[in-house]
Design an enzyme around this catalytic site. Structure first.
Site, PDB file in Angstrom:
ATOM      1  NE  ARG A 189      36.855  39.473  -7.421  1.00  0.00           N
ATOM      2  CZ  ARG A 189      36.542  40.233  -6.377  1.00  0.00           C
ATOM      3  NH1 ARG A 189      37.489  40.883  -5.714  1.00  0.00           N
ATOM      4  NH2 ARG A 189      35.285  40.383  -6.005  1.00  0.00           N
ATOM      5  CB  SER A 217      34.299  43.282 -10.006  1.00  0.00           C
ATOM      6  OG  SER A 217      35.693  43.494  -9.891  1.00  0.00           O
ATOM      7  CE  LYS A 268      39.972  46.137  -0.734  1.00  0.00           C
ATOM      8  NZ  LYS A 268      39.059  44.975  -0.566  1.00  0.00           N
ATOM      9  CG  ASP A 269      40.339  41.326  -2.264  1.00  0.00           C
ATOM     10  OD1 ASP A 269      39.916  41.629  -1.128  1.00  0.00           O
ATOM     11  OD2 ASP A 269      39.898  41.826  -3.310  1.00  0.00           O
ATOM     12  CB  THR A 309      31.463  47.530   5.979  1.00  0.00           C
ATOM     13  OG1 THR A 309      32.773  47.188   5.534  1.00  0.00           O
ATOM     14  CG2 THR A 309      31.288  47.026   7.407  1.00  0.00           C
ATOM     15  CB  SER A 359      35.908  45.275   5.619  1.00  0.00           C
ATOM     16  OG  SER A 359      37.037  45.377   6.443  1.00  0.00           O
ATOM     17  NE  ARG A 373      40.596  47.185   6.524  1.00  0.00           N
ATOM     18  CZ  ARG A 373      40.149  48.373   6.144  1.00  0.00           C
ATOM     19  NH1 ARG A 373      40.376  49.441   6.886  1.00  0.00           N
ATOM     20  NH2 ARG A 373      39.469  48.508   5.026  1.00  0.00           N
ATOM     21  NE  ARG A 374      36.398  49.462   4.224  1.00  0.00           N
ATOM     22  CZ  ARG A 374      36.369  48.736   3.110  1.00  0.00           C
ATOM     23  NH1 ARG A 374      35.493  47.748   2.998  1.00  0.00           N
ATOM     24  NH2 ARG A 374      37.189  48.991   2.112  1.00  0.00           N
ATOM     25  CE  LYS A 375      30.031  43.665  13.335  1.00  0.00           C
ATOM     26  NZ  LYS A 375      29.342  42.360  13.180  1.00  0.00           N
ATOM     27  NE  ARG A 412      31.165  38.850   0.111  1.00  0.00           N
ATOM     28  CZ  ARG A 412      31.067  37.846  -0.754  1.00  0.00           C
ATOM     29  NH1 ARG A 412      30.263  36.844  -0.526  1.00  0.00           N
ATOM     30  NH2 ARG A 412      31.782  37.865  -1.864  1.00  0.00           N
ATOM     31  N   GLY A 413      29.348  42.471  -1.955  1.00  0.00           N
ATOM     32  CA  GLY A 413      29.071  42.661  -3.375  1.00  0.00           C
ATOM     33  C   GLY A 413      30.109  43.552  -4.021  1.00  0.00           C
ATOM     34  CG  ASN A 414      31.744  42.646  -7.714  1.00  0.00           C
ATOM     35  OD1 ASN A 414      32.668  42.297  -6.981  1.00  0.00           O
ATOM     36  ND2 ASN A 414      31.257  41.860  -8.659  1.00  0.00           N
ATOM     37  NE  ARG A 470      30.333  46.339  -1.794  1.00  0.00           N
ATOM     38  CZ  ARG A 470      31.458  46.340  -1.090  1.00  0.00           C
ATOM     39  NH1 ARG A 470      31.424  46.616   0.198  1.00  0.00           N
ATOM     40  NH2 ARG A 470      32.619  46.084  -1.662  1.00  0.00           N
ATOM     41  CB  CYS A 506      39.327  34.636   5.949  1.00  0.00           C
ATOM     42  SG  CYS A 506      38.184  33.441   6.703  1.00  0.00           S
TER      43      CYS A 506
END
Length: 337
Positions: free
Chosen positions: A33, A35, A104-105, A153, A155, A157-159, A175-177, A181, A269
């Protein structure tokens, strides 16, 4: 494109000479990518490869993915697989020779192309999530935030885990790199804090921004967190052999357990699924698996142990344990309609 060269050795070891003969004469093209973080993964991979083959020329080919271009909710376009689609195509078409991915992606419900293989996993980085506050913030931990405090966040999962323990917080999609961010956090003040990967911050030289590291008991990591996978075509046998030299065996074992669990659960997802495998001090494999509802109020938890040579069996057993604890119904409830 970035071309990386190292000083040539005057007398190559036999193994080095073997890999030189097995690789293309041109520069090895490593895709990933665009980033800052992906470029850091690439630099680490290149350093490992050139330690094996001094003088190896590697060209980094940055590829902008659909997920990078789209600023909305990834589940609306098909999920995390969008981080890989264009990179997979470039690898399939021979435009690159290998690709670096953050594991993780890599989705668990989409079969990987049968022509490809993850020939190397680099040694795992810190898996803990980190809390970052805007410059000048009066807060330094999540517990400092008042009711309604805004957490950003990307994610699910985090939320889910944030809301499970701190339902008074207002968790927003952000979101974003990594570097953009942080800039947005400081300049636009849309949220009071961000939660993102601590290892990723360190990789892009932003570890000084970390105010709080969340231990794995407080925030169970994403499956594949902290792991860089290097993928190539199975048919490129010389490259497969070279990548296997930089493969970290312990990390491969941990990833096998985690991703076996993920595949068995068939999470999509939008599924808040967490899992982490590590080797205990007495040499056992430990695997934790967790599945959450979107608000974290409902969850399933399993933690099992096995020997190092039973990573696959451990992943399947934890998935089965979670299934008995209603994980599939929880996952079904997180689908967007």
């Amino acid at each position: 494109m970035t071309v990386v060269r190292t000083e040539s050795s005057t007398s190559l070891a036999p193994a080095t000479a073997y890999f030189r003969d097995a690789l293309p004469a041109e520069a090895l093209r490593l895709g990933g990518r665009t980033s800052h973080l992906a470029r850091a993964y690439a630099r680490r991979t290149i350093a490992a490869l050139t330690a094996v083959v001094p003088g190896l020329e590697v060209e980094y080919v940055p590829i902008e993915t659909s997920a990078d271009r789209y600023k909305g909710d990834l589940s609306e376009l098909g999920g995390k697989g969008l981080f890989m689609k264009e990179i997979d195509k470039a690898l399939m078409m021979g435009q690159i020779d290998a690709a670096v991915h953050c594991m993780k992606d890599v989705p668990g419900d989409v079969p990987l192309p049968k022509e490809f293989v993850f020939a190397a996993y680099l040694r795992r980085d810190d898996v803990r999530d980190a809390v970052v506050f805007p410059d000048g913030s009066k807060y330094s931990t999540l517990d400092d935030l008042p009711p309604g405090g805004r957490i950003g966040t990307s994610s699910v999962r985090r939320k889910a885990q944030l809301l499970r323990k701190r339902p008074h917080l207002n968790v927003q999609r952000f979101r974003g790199n990594v570097v953009p961010r942080l800039t947005r956090l400081d300049e636009e003040q849309e949220v009071d804090a961000l939660v993102l990967a601590g290892g990723g911050l360190a990789k892009v030289g932003m570890e000084h921004r970390i105010s709080q590291l969340l231990n794995t008991e407080e925030m169970c990591p994403a499956i594949g967190a902290g792991v860089v996978g290097v993928q190539c075509r199975k048919a490129d046998e010389g490259l497969v052999e070279l990548l296997q030299v930089i493969d970290d065996a312990e990390t491969r074992t941990h990833i096998l357990a985690e991703r076996t669990m993920l595949h068995a659960l068939q999470g999509h997802c939008n599924s808040p699924i967490a899992g982490h495998c590590h080797t205990t001090d007495d040499g056992q494999l430990s695997l934790i698996g967790m599945v959450f509802s979107r608000d974290g109020a409902t969850f399933a938890y399993a933690h099992e142990w096995d020997t190092l040579d039973h990573a696959y069996e451990l992943g399947a057993f934890v998935a089965a344990s979670l299934t008995r604890k209603n994980a599939r119904s929880i996952i079904a409830g997180t689908r967007l309609h």
